[in-house]
Design a protein around this motif. Sequence first.
Motif, PDB file in Angstrom:
ATOM      1  N   ASN A 193       1.131  -1.360   0.293  1.00  0.00           N
ATOM      2  CA  ASN A 193      -0.033   0.057   0.162  1.00  0.00           C
ATOM      3  C   ASN A 193       0.407   1.417   0.154  1.00  0.00           C
ATOM      4  OD1 ASN A 193      -2.709  -1.593   0.053  1.00  0.00           O
ATOM      5  ND2 ASN A 193      -2.627  -1.442   2.166  1.00  0.00           N
ATOM      6  N   ASN A 239       3.422   1.388  -1.311  1.00  0.00           N
ATOM      7  CA  ASN A 239       3.998   1.367  -3.600  1.00  0.00           C
ATOM      8  C   ASN A 239       5.431   0.863  -3.062  1.00  0.00           C
ATOM      9  OD1 ASN A 239       2.910   1.945  -5.537  1.00  0.00           O
ATOM     10  ND2 ASN A 239       4.619   3.547  -5.823  1.00  0.00           N
ATOM     11  N   LYS A 298       7.752   0.419 -11.946  1.00  0.00           N
ATOM     12  CA  LYS A 298       6.251   1.255 -12.201  1.00  0.00           C
ATOM     13  C   LYS A 298       6.124   1.854 -11.403  1.00  0.00           C
ATOM     14  CE  LYS A 298       4.240  -3.228 -12.784  1.00  0.00           C
ATOM     15  NZ  LYS A 298       3.560  -4.272 -12.910  1.00  0.00           N
ATOM     16  N   LYS A 299       4.850   3.169 -11.377  1.00  0.00           N
ATOM     17  CA  LYS A 299       4.920   3.955 -10.789  1.00  0.00           C
ATOM     18  C   LYS A 299       4.237   3.243  -9.392  1.00  0.00           C
ATOM     19  CE  LYS A 299       4.748   7.856 -13.627  1.00  0.00           C
ATOM     20  NZ  LYS A 299       4.254   9.031 -14.618  1.00  0.00           N
ATOM     21  N   ASP A 300       2.702   2.509  -9.612  1.00  0.00           N
ATOM     22  CA  ASP A 300       2.499   1.509  -9.108  1.00  0.00           C
ATOM     23  C   ASP A 300       2.091   0.340  -8.529  1.00  0.00           C
ATOM     24  OD1 ASP A 300       0.232   0.910  -7.714  1.00  0.00           O
ATOM     25  OD2 ASP A 300      -1.841   1.239  -9.082  1.00  0.00           O
ATOM     26  N   THR A 317       1.051  -1.678  -7.078  1.00  0.00           N
ATOM     27  CA  THR A 317      -0.367  -2.929  -6.683  1.00  0.00           C
ATOM     28  C   THR A 317      -1.122  -3.134  -7.918  1.00  0.00           C
ATOM     29  OG1 THR A 317      -1.737  -0.740  -6.538  1.00  0.00           O
ATOM     30  CG2 THR A 317      -0.678  -1.002  -4.629  1.00  0.00           C
ATOM     31  N   GLU A 318      -0.564  -3.142  -9.541  1.00  0.00           N
ATOM     32  CA  GLU A 318      -1.437  -3.446 -11.131  1.00  0.00           C
ATOM     33  C   GLU A 318      -0.644  -4.977 -10.646  1.00  0.00           C
ATOM     34  OE1 GLU A 318       0.663  -2.000 -13.973  1.00  0.00           O
ATOM     35  OE2 GLU A 318       0.434   0.257 -13.400  1.00  0.00           O
TER      36      GLU A 318
END
Length: 345
Positions: A143, A145, A316-318, A320-321
């Motif tokens: 969460n 990241n 990745k910027k996120d 949680t993908e």
Amino acid sequence: MKKKPVSIRDIAEELKTSVTTVSFVLNGKAKEKHISKELTKKVLDYAKLINYRPNQIAQSLRTGKSKILVFMVEDISNNFFSKLARIFEDIAYDKGYKVIFCSNDNDDEKSNELINLFNFRQVDGFIIVPSPGIKDTVENLINDNIPVILLDRFFEGLDCNSVVIDNEQASFDATLHLIDNKFKNIGFITTASDQTQMQGRLSGYEKAVNENGLKSNTLQIPYNEIYKGKGKEYVKNFLDQHADLDAVFFATNYLAQSGLEVFKENNPRLIYDLGIIAFDDNDMFKIYDPTITSVSQPLVEISTTLMEIMLSLLKKKDVTEIPHKIMLKTELIIRESSLRKQLYI
């Protein structure tokens, strides 16, 4: 009095140039920023002369990257984990990353303490062999990241990247191999654990014996008892109570090691009389008499897959993908200990 370390600003002042120029040169961007070869050489030569070392903490704060990964396992002295760590270290180094290795002893308190420490130090990512009760801690990292990959085991219901093996199929195939070689009363020695890898191994064994109309004989040793050095006592009592066993399947290599010691100390003949398989190979298994059949995990493939996923997450910027959930196959290395005894002796 401790000498103050030389900074980029000190180099810039000495060479009568800008801090930005020195920074570009020392970070390998001189050509990209059109800095002359003469000035580049001048900066590099002076940095070498004064034995300049970059401030890694300041650098990580500036770039947001430490180029450091944490590789947390259950026990780094365990043959499987130590071999895996060594392979991964080489792969990571080639990609420009350094690795911090640590053991959590399958203990939640130690796991949380180590994770919090390294997270505070702003490492770039975590590869974790998780202890049973840190699902929330791992979820909090995701969460926030922070790249996380679970290794060897995972948490049901948690969307997290993971690299595991097909424990159930591996255990099923190993047990079936014993059955095909005419062993009819097979014991299974494991740890008392709800973790996915151990449950998979137990399930594979039980499935194989049940499908072939055989009786299940299991010993589940509490992990803390093994940690206290009492594993051999449990194994000895199990063998004494199940004198009719004709084969034993050990769910880990350290349990196999304990079992082989019990054989030698109490009844050396058992190593020849029983069919034996160990989960996770060990170099020593090749030189025992008889040599020991084992389930071998694909160490290079595991390490390569871990690094590929980690590099993808770092870009990745996120994080949680949709997570990568990889399940790899094992190899059953058949040696003398699982052959039909009338053929071996």
